[in-house]
Design an enzyme around this catalytic site. Structure first.
Site, PDB file in Angstrom:
ATOM      1  N   LYS A  83      33.016  23.247  42.775  1.00 56.44           N
ATOM      2  CA  LYS A  83      33.411  21.833  42.741  1.00 56.44           C
ATOM      3  C   LYS A  83      32.153  20.982  42.582  1.00 56.44           C
ATOM      4  O   LYS A  83      31.193  21.120  43.350  1.00 56.44           O
ATOM      5  CB  LYS A  83      34.117  21.513  44.066  1.00 56.44           C
ATOM      6  CG  LYS A  83      35.111  20.393  43.995  1.00 56.44           C
ATOM      7  CD  LYS A  83      35.927  20.407  45.267  1.00 56.44           C
ATOM      8  CE  LYS A  83      36.810  19.214  45.383  1.00 56.44           C
ATOM      9  NZ  LYS A  83      37.403  19.138  46.716  1.00 56.44           N
TER      10      LYS A  83
HETATM   11  C1  E4P Z   1      39.789  16.856  46.519  1.00 58.01           C
HETATM   12  O1  E4P Z   1      39.765  18.035  46.215  1.00 58.01           O
HETATM   13  C2  E4P Z   1      39.428  16.333  47.838  1.00 58.01           C
HETATM   14  O2  E4P Z   1      39.154  17.415  48.700  1.00 58.01           O
HETATM   15  C3  E4P Z   1      40.522  15.566  48.509  1.00 58.01           C
HETATM   16  O3  E4P Z   1      41.722  15.576  47.821  1.00 58.01           O
HETATM   17  C4  E4P Z   1      40.080  14.258  49.061  1.00 58.01           C
HETATM   18  O4  E4P Z   1      41.191  13.635  49.606  1.00 58.01           O
HETATM   19  P1  E4P Z   1      41.141  12.478  50.694  1.00 58.01           P
HETATM   20  O5  E4P Z   1      41.080  11.185  49.956  1.00 58.01           O
HETATM   21  O6  E4P Z   1      42.402  12.651  51.452  1.00 58.01           O
HETATM   22  O7  E4P Z   1      39.905  12.710  51.531  1.00 58.01           O
END
Ligand code: E4P
Length: 225
Positions: A83
């Protein structure tokens, strides 16, 4: 649409995996921090639970560092997806990792132009953040539709992984908007199963079933009457 869980909480991952509908996992530095466990240890356990794509986030800000972290993540497990935040150095790294056959998930995407650049760099997944964008008074779902249109029009193979989901309504809207994957917290995934009329209907059926004379067919079954 594939269903991923967005957490590093292994109890939640184990439970969701047991439901038989889980395709993968997304983690981020905040999830790892909240797990309260050593990074490698919690990753090892997650990989042992789910046999599907598992995103692990890099933390370097320069391409060379991101590539090194990405290679380490890819060596860690065959199901690892690297990522990478959407930024100049991040997409330089994505291009290099893609050339090496390493899968990537470009994260922190807040508009369709960023998604276009990620696809050009060779990202496997793009993660548009829905709810954070909605919280800022902008249209998160429109972003998914725009990315879908661009990817389809130009034939980009990058998969749209809708992220930052906080309501079941957003999951439905992602389905309607053509997202390839939706990642969500455990509580939202669990809520997808429920409807108050299902509970009321089930109660009525089971109450009436108690009034049916004993049946042979279910005699061996543990539940029921
Ligand atoms: C994406 O992969 C992130 O881990 C995640 O969806 C972030 O989400 P949040 O806005 O709930 O922190």
């Amino acid at each position: 649409m594939q269903l991923f869980i967005d957490t590093a909480n292994v109890q939640e991952i184990r439970t969701a995996a047991g439901w038989g509908i889980l395709d993968g996992v997304t983690t981020n530095p905040t999830h790892i921090f909240k797990s309260g466990r050593p990074f490698e240890e919690v990753l090892q356990e997650i990989f042992s639970i789910v046999d599907g794509p598992i995103s692990v986030e890099t933390v370097s800000l320069e391409a060379a560092g991101i590539v090194n972290e990405g290679r380490a993540v890819a060596r860690f497990h065959k199901n690892a997806v690297v990522k990478v935040p959407v930024m100049v150095e991040g997409l330089k790294a994505v291009k290099q990792l893609a050339a090496e056959g390493i899968r990537t998930n470009v994260t922190l995407c807040f508009n369709a132009l960023q998604a276009y650049l990620a696809a050009k760099a060779g990202a496997t997944y793009i993660s548009p953040f829905i709810h954070r964008k909605e919280e800022a008074g902008q249209d998160g779902l429109e972003m998914i539709k725009e990315i879908r249109g661009i990817y389809d029009r130009y034939g980009y193979k990058t998969k749209i992984l809708a992220a930052s989901i906080r309501t079941t309504r957003e999951v439905l809207e992602c389905l309607n908007a053509g997202a390839d994957v939706c990642t969500m917290p455990f509580n939202i995934m669990e809520s997808l199963y429920h409807h108050s009329m299902t509970d009321a209907g089930l109660k009525m059926f089971l109450d009436d079933w108690k009034k049916v004379p004993p049946v042979k067919l279910f005699a061996a079954a543990p539940a029921g009457r």
